[in-house]
Scaffold this active site. Structure first.
Site, PDB file in Angstrom:
ATOM      1  N   GLU A  69       0.829  -1.215   0.000  1.00  0.00           N
ATOM      2  CA  GLU A  69       0.000   0.000   0.000  1.00  0.00           C
ATOM      3  C   GLU A  69       0.860   1.260   0.000  1.00  0.00           C
ATOM      4  OE1 GLU A  69      -3.039   2.023  -0.727  1.00  0.00           O
ATOM      5  OE2 GLU A  69      -3.567  -0.028  -0.175  1.00  0.00           O
ATOM      6  N   GLU A  76       1.620   6.294  -7.152  1.00  0.00           N
ATOM      7  CA  GLU A  76       0.525   7.174  -7.568  1.00  0.00           C
ATOM      8  C   GLU A  76       0.906   8.643  -7.431  1.00  0.00           C
ATOM      9  OE1 GLU A  76      -3.018   6.129  -5.432  1.00  0.00           O
ATOM     10  OE2 GLU A  76      -3.408   4.402  -6.726  1.00  0.00           O
TER      11      GLU A  76
END
Length: 125
Positions: A69, A76
């Site tokens: 994560e 991102e």
């Protein structure tokens, strides 16, 4: 390089890492969800008296998901910085990184079932 300077660099490096973790907790909803699940898994493990080996597997699995994560979020944010406009290649990169989190999460569920289900089953039946 003096020992004092090396120690100062280690502290600075650690503070950067700590700042990164604080940022991801603050800004990433999915990471907070994973942390909540982590707490629930740890509480369940304590209640079910996991063995040392089971704890090792659970901790490694939690680490896998949280690391995936964090990595996904870093990818991102990098893509958003480099390509703020929508671009097909940027979408693919983000989707692949999110896919890595999904793989880690699915693996963690399978491991959780393998470890927790027999213990829960023995309490129920």
């Amino acid at each position: 390089m003096s020992l004092e300077l090396k120690d100062k660099r280690k502290i600075i490096g650690f503070s950067y890492a700590w700042n990164g973790l604080k940022e991801i907790v603050r800004s990433e909803r999915n990471f907070r969800i994973h942390l909540t699940i982590t707490v629930l898994v740890i509480i369940t493990g304590l209640l079910l008296h996991l063995s040392a080996l089971e704890w090792g597997i659970i901790i490694l699995t939690i680490g896998l998901v949280l690391t995936a994560e964090v990595t996904n979020s870093a990818i991102e944010k990098t893509i958003d910085y480099l390509r703020p406009e929508i671009h097909p290649s940027a979408k693919v990169i983000k989707d692949v990184a999110a896919g890595a989190v999904l793989v880690a999460a699915v693996i963690s569920v399978v491991i959780g079932v393998l470890i927790f289900w027999p213990k829960i089953e023995s309490l129920i039946f």
